[in-house]
Write an enzyme that holds these catalytic residues in place. Structure first.
Site, short mmCIF file in Angstrom:
data_model
loop_
_atom_site.label_atom_id
_atom_site.label_comp_id
_atom_site.label_asym_id
_atom_site.label_seq_id
_atom_site.Cartn_x
_atom_site.Cartn_y
_atom_site.Cartn_z
N GLY A 255 36.77 44.12 48.48
CA GLY A 255 36.52 42.82 49.12
C GLY A 255 37.56 41.80 48.73
N ASN A 256 37.27 40.56 49.04
CA ASN A 256 38.20 39.48 48.65
C ASN A 256 37.40 38.23 48.33
OD1 ASN A 256 38.01 37.75 51.17
ND2 ASN A 256 38.61 39.72 52.04
#
Ligand code: CTP
Length: 410
Positions: free
Chosen positions: A214-215
């Protein structure tokens, strides 16, 4: 505006009238002078005494009260904003046709300020062609009509027709009021009749049932874009990837998880959109394989490398194949080094009309309420946007998008 901004809070006869108490509280606590104008029917749900006590002003329903003060003219003329929440189907019909049989409908005719309607009713009533035509009429005349939220209605029903959360209606009011005044002119909503699609948040690419790549994107910039677009009169589709933020009032929120899901939702919504703004942080890669069961560590063995495959580039795709002639496409670029040079190259590579470039770091931008950016345009112009609230950047961006939009369809 001299003194406190004057807000008229119209309340018509629906069960959601009780939620208007919270809206009133937010308005008064943030320094607005509020005059509540309920309809007689609404007093079945919340009484006059409540409105008078909470607002500190009389809350009559009829033009025949305090006639010497000519209230129906004075209240409307003196208002900086009229917000009707909830607005019933009946109230919308009266407003669209210019009927004036009580204090609220008279006030709506005498007001020359921005008007916001927050409808709430059963789905069938909202979808009825009569209501839809009334809403279209009000929007054409410059009113902001917030799309109802989807959810639980009175009784056992669920569907579209719920009054959005009072704090989100408050955000729309604050924004509409903020855009008035000498600097911006009393411009009507410049995005009225437009459909805009905004992606927000960050995609997650699953490795196994418990892990993902993810980020750090919080979605706040995309949500600010959605809020400001609603307040500027647009129909908004917000494609939200893994965000934990309240739905902006009036936006159609489509929740997605992965880049592929985001692509599907954005392409679908973009089919009839006037503008698409890709504020989401989309993963460029996803794990080549998804392990159906949790990946276990094995003692004495090095972990297996994770093989990745490319995700489609949604921004490049919609820029290359515009679903509609004249569709404006906007990208965002978060850069850590050579910010402007990378941004200029990215604008060319992606083929979009505008690219909002900002510098990021762990303590910068992600999750914060503020942002600083440069808007690069395909015609070579570069507009620096100083450090400030994400909403301010959103407004500057809409200011740049609005003149680029194709002429409105008949
Ligand atoms: N974007 C997209 N689809 C992707 C990746 C990114 O639509 N698969 C969009 C983002 O929403 C954003 C813009 O492209 O509007 C910039 O994304 P970024 O990842 O910074 O661009 P890249 O081309 O991936 O460049 P970099 O080499 O810096 O990763």
């Amino acid at each position: 505006m001299v003194g406190k901004p004057k807000v008229v809070l119209g309340v018509s006869g629906g069960i959601a009238a009780y939620k208007a108490c919270e809206l009133l509280r937010r308005l008064t606590e943030s320094g607005h002078e509020v005059r509540v104008v309920p309809t007689a029917a609404s007093l079945n749900f919340v009484g006059e005494a409540t409105w008078a006590a909470l607002s500190g002003n009389p809350a009559g329903t009829e033009v025949w009260e305090s006639v010497h003060e000519v209230p129906h003219v004075r209240i409307g003329q003196g208002a900086d904003l009229v917000v009707v929440a909830p607005a019933t189907a009946d109230l919308l019909a009266k407003a669209a046709h210019g009927l004036a049989d009580d204090l609220l409908t008279n006030t709506l005719l005498t007001a020359r300020c921005p008007v916001v309607f927050a409808p709430a009713m059963h789905t069938e009533m909202w979808e009825h062609p009569a209501t839809q035509e009334n809403v279209a009429t009000l929007r054409r005349r410059g009113a902001v009509v917030i799309e109802p939220a989807v959810g639980r209605l009175t009784g056992k029903d669920t569907g579209k027709g719920r009054l959005p959360d009072p704090e989100e209606i408050f955000e729309v009011c604050r924004h509409v009021l903020g855009r008035r005044g000498p600097a911006s002119g009393a411009a009507g909503p410049d995005l009225a009749g437009r459909h805009v699609v905004i992606s927000a948040g960050g995609t997650r690419e699953p490795l196994d049932p418990v892990r993902f790549l993810g980020n750090r994107s919080s979605g706040k910039q995309g949500y600010a874009l959605a809020r400001t677009a609603v307040a500027r009169g647009a129909r908004v589709t917000l494609v939200a990837a893994n965000t934990a933020l309240a739905d902006p009032a009036g936006a159609d929120v489509v929740r997605v998880g992965t880049a592929l899901q985001l692509r599907e939702a954005v392409l679908k919504a973009a089919a009839d959109a006037d503008a698409v703004v890709m504020a989401a942080a989309v993963a460029d890669f996803r794990p080549a394989e998804y392990a159906g069961g949790k990946i276990k560590k094995k003692d004495g063995e090095d972990p297996a490398p994770v093989a990745l495959v490319r995700n489609p580039d949604v921004l490049a795709e919609i820029s290359a194949e515009r679903a509609r002639e004249g569709q404006v496409v906007v990208g965002f670029a978060a850069e850590t080094d050579d910010v402007l040079a990378n941004g200029r190259a990215k604008l060319l590579r992606k083929g979009c009309d505008l690219l909002v470039v900002n510098e990021v770091g762990v303590a910068k931008t992600f999750g914060s309420e503020e942002n600083e950016a440069v808007i690069l345009a395909s015609d070579g112009t570069e507009i620096p946007v100083p450090y400030g609230p994400k909403e301010a950047l959103a407004d500057v961006l809409w200011d740049r998008i609005a003149p680029r939009l194709a002429p409105r369809r008949a």
